[in-house]
Write a protein that holds these residues in place. Structure first.
Motif, PDB file in Angstrom:
ATOM      1  N   PHE A 172       0.828  -1.207   0.000  1.00 19.93           N
ATOM      2  CA  PHE A 172       0.000   0.000   0.000  1.00 19.93           C
ATOM      3  C   PHE A 172       0.863   1.258   0.000  1.00 19.93           C
ATOM      4  O   PHE A 172       0.607   2.190  -0.772  1.00 19.93           O
ATOM      5  N   GLY A 173       1.884   1.299   0.855  1.00 14.37           N
ATOM      6  CA  GLY A 173       2.708   2.492   0.961  1.00 14.37           C
ATOM      7  C   GLY A 173       3.431   2.832  -0.327  1.00 14.37           C
ATOM      8  O   GLY A 173       3.406   3.971  -0.796  1.00 14.37           O
ATOM      9  N   VAL A 174       4.050   1.825  -0.933  1.00 19.50           N
ATOM     10  CA  VAL A 174       4.816   2.077  -2.160  1.00 19.50           C
ATOM     11  C   VAL A 174       3.900   2.492  -3.300  1.00 19.50           C
ATOM     12  O   VAL A 174       4.135   3.504  -3.980  1.00 19.50           O
ATOM     13  N   LEU A 175       2.827   1.730  -3.536  1.00 22.86           N
ATOM     14  CA  LEU A 175       1.924   2.057  -4.642  1.00 22.86           C
ATOM     15  C   LEU A 175       1.222   3.388  -4.420  1.00 22.86           C
ATOM     16  O   LEU A 175       1.061   4.178  -5.358  1.00 22.86           O
ATOM     17  N   PHE A 176       0.829   3.650  -3.188  1.00 22.19           N
ATOM     18  CA  PHE A 176       0.123   4.890  -2.892  1.00 22.19           C
ATOM     19  C   PHE A 176       1.007   6.102  -3.160  1.00 22.19           C
ATOM     20  O   PHE A 176       0.606   7.047  -3.856  1.00 22.19           O
ATOM     21  N   ILE A 177       2.227   6.084  -2.640  1.00 27.21           N
ATOM     22  CA  ILE A 177       3.115   7.240  -2.803  1.00 27.21           C
ATOM     23  C   ILE A 177       3.519   7.420  -4.260  1.00 27.21           C
ATOM     24  O   ILE A 177       3.435   8.523  -4.815  1.00 27.21           O
ATOM     25  N   VAL A 178       3.950   6.339  -4.895  1.00 30.58           N
ATOM     26  CA  VAL A 178       4.428   6.446  -6.280  1.00 30.58           C
ATOM     27  C   VAL A 178       3.308   6.879  -7.214  1.00 30.58           C
ATOM     28  O   VAL A 178       3.478   7.799  -8.038  1.00 30.58           O
ATOM     29  N   CYS A 179       2.141   6.248  -7.104  1.00 31.03           N
ATOM     30  CA  CYS A 179       1.030   6.579  -8.003  1.00 31.03           C
ATOM     31  C   CYS A 179       0.512   7.990  -7.753  1.00 31.03           C
ATOM     32  O   CYS A 179       0.153   8.697  -8.704  1.00 31.03           O
ATOM     33  N   GLY A 209      -5.098  15.022  -5.640  1.00 34.15           N
ATOM     34  CA  GLY A 209      -5.386  16.441  -5.811  1.00 34.15           C
ATOM     35  C   GLY A 209      -4.433  17.319  -5.025  1.00 34.15           C
ATOM     36  O   GLY A 209      -4.006  18.374  -5.502  1.00 34.15           O
ATOM     37  N   LEU A 210      -4.083  16.899  -3.805  1.00 29.80           N
ATOM     38  CA  LEU A 210      -3.133  17.672  -3.017  1.00 29.80           C
ATOM     39  C   LEU A 210      -1.764  17.685  -3.678  1.00 29.80           C
ATOM     40  O   LEU A 210      -1.097  18.731  -3.752  1.00 29.80           O
ATOM     41  N   VAL A 211      -1.321  16.528  -4.175  1.00 28.24           N
ATOM     42  CA  VAL A 211      -0.036  16.465  -4.871  1.00 28.24           C
ATOM     43  C   VAL A 211      -0.080  17.353  -6.110  1.00 28.24           C
ATOM     44  O   VAL A 211       0.891  18.037  -6.441  1.00 28.24           O
ATOM     45  N   MET A 212      -1.217  17.341  -6.821  1.00 28.07           N
ATOM     46  CA  MET A 212      -1.377  18.200  -7.990  1.00 28.07           C
ATOM     47  C   MET A 212      -1.205  19.666  -7.632  1.00 28.07           C
ATOM     48  O   MET A 212      -0.521  20.426  -8.337  1.00 28.07           O
ATOM     49  N   ALA A 213      -1.812  20.090  -6.521  1.00 28.26           N
ATOM     50  CA  ALA A 213      -1.701  21.488  -6.111  1.00 28.26           C
ATOM     51  C   ALA A 213      -0.260  21.858  -5.777  1.00 28.26           C
ATOM     52  O   ALA A 213       0.229  22.939  -6.156  1.00 28.26           O
ATOM     53  N   LEU A 214       0.451  20.967  -5.091  1.00 28.73           N
ATOM     54  CA  LEU A 214       1.852  21.230  -4.752  1.00 28.73           C
ATOM     55  C   LEU A 214       2.710  21.286  -6.013  1.00 28.73           C
ATOM     56  O   LEU A 214       3.553  22.180  -6.177  1.00 28.73           O
ATOM     57  N   ALA A 218       5.763  16.499  -1.018  1.00 31.32           N
ATOM     58  CA  ALA A 218       4.605  15.672  -1.339  1.00 31.32           C
ATOM     59  C   ALA A 218       4.786  14.234  -0.846  1.00 31.32           C
ATOM     60  O   ALA A 218       3.842  13.608  -0.368  1.00 31.32           O
ATOM     61  N   THR A 219       5.999  13.733  -0.943  1.00 34.66           N
ATOM     62  CA  THR A 219       6.260  12.373  -0.482  1.00 34.66           C
ATOM     63  C   THR A 219       6.088  12.253   1.019  1.00 34.66           C
ATOM     64  O   THR A 219       5.473  11.305   1.517  1.00 34.66           O
ATOM     65  N   VAL A 220       6.599  13.228   1.742  1.00 36.27           N
ATOM     66  CA  VAL A 220       6.459  13.208   3.211  1.00 36.27           C
ATOM     67  C   VAL A 220       4.996  13.320   3.603  1.00 36.27           C
ATOM     68  O   VAL A 220       4.521  12.613   4.496  1.00 36.27           O
TER      69      VAL A 220
END
Length: 227
Positions: A83-90, A178-183, A225-227
């Motif tokens: 979950f962690g790897v796929l969630f962060i990378v995707c 969406g948050l990553v998009m904004a950053l 964004a990763t953190v």
């Protein structure tokens, strides 16, 4: 005639710093008590025989021996890693692509930005319920597609023990991209336009500019964004 000496004024900066430090005391108390204190208390409890309610009969590492020997623990660690790897990378990939799309000065940019960021404003409970309904084989996507005529279509990830973690990844990506998009969009808007002009003059492919120039510039944003 010599200029009269200026009257020395007391330096108020130390006073302001002291006042700021005093204003932060309640926040520090909350941090120490609510975060650090509870973490220490949890660690202490883990060395006792506590179950539903805390008790203080210390048993050493017995709880950890039971935990590490449990098959559920190993499955949980594996699912957490997946979950962690796929969630962060995707999230980074989807958020970056959305930011690149919005950075092209498209029409209705504010509308699209709001739509993409809106899922992040929803609570985890609402997101969980929405995706629970969507992935319910008897109510959601599978049932809808079958009603359209594709009776052999199957999308039962939420009830499949081997695929349930990927269903959670999809829901999490939908909410957090969406948050990553904004950053990322904020980072892209900070890139000097002269870089793009120079790249066009040198006829560098757009994808190459993003990979070799833009992404290194966005390293602090990507880290955030990763953190």
């Amino acid at each position: 005639m010599a200029e009269p000496a200026r009257l020395s004024r007391p330096n108020r900066r130390p006073y302001r710093l002291n006042m700021a430090a005093r204003a932060l005391i309640p926040a520090w108390i909350i941090v120490v008590a609510a975060y650090i204190g509870t973490m220490i208390w949890t660690i202490v409890i883990s060395f006792t025989g506590s179950k539903l309610l805390p008790v203080y009969n210390f048993v050493g590492f017995d709880q950890y021996v039971r935990l590490f020997a449990s098959d559920r623990w190993q499955v949980s660690v594996w699912h957490l890693a997946v979950f962690g790897v796929l969630f962060i990378v995707c999230c980074l990939i989807v958020g970056f692509l959305l930011a690149v799309a919005l950075d092209q000065k498209i029409r209705f940019e504010n509308t699209f930005r709001t739509i993409f960021l809106y899922p992040y404003a929803m609570s985890f409970i609402v997101t969980g319920l929405v995706w629970q309904w969507l992935m319910n084989p008897n109510l959601g996507i599978q049932n809808t597609v079958r009603n359209w005529g594709w009776t052999s279509f199957t999308f039962d990830w939420a009830v499949n023990s081997n695929l349930a973690v990927f269903a959670l990844v999809i829901a999490a990506i939908w909410q957090a991209s969406g948050l990553v998009m904004a950053l990322m969009l904020a980072g892209l808007r900070g890139v000097d336009t002269e870089l793009w002009k120079a790249a066009k003059i040198d006829r560098i492919p757009t994808w190459r500019v993003y990979v070799s120039i833009i992404l290194p510039i966005l390293t602090p944003t990507i880290t955030t964004a990763t953190v």
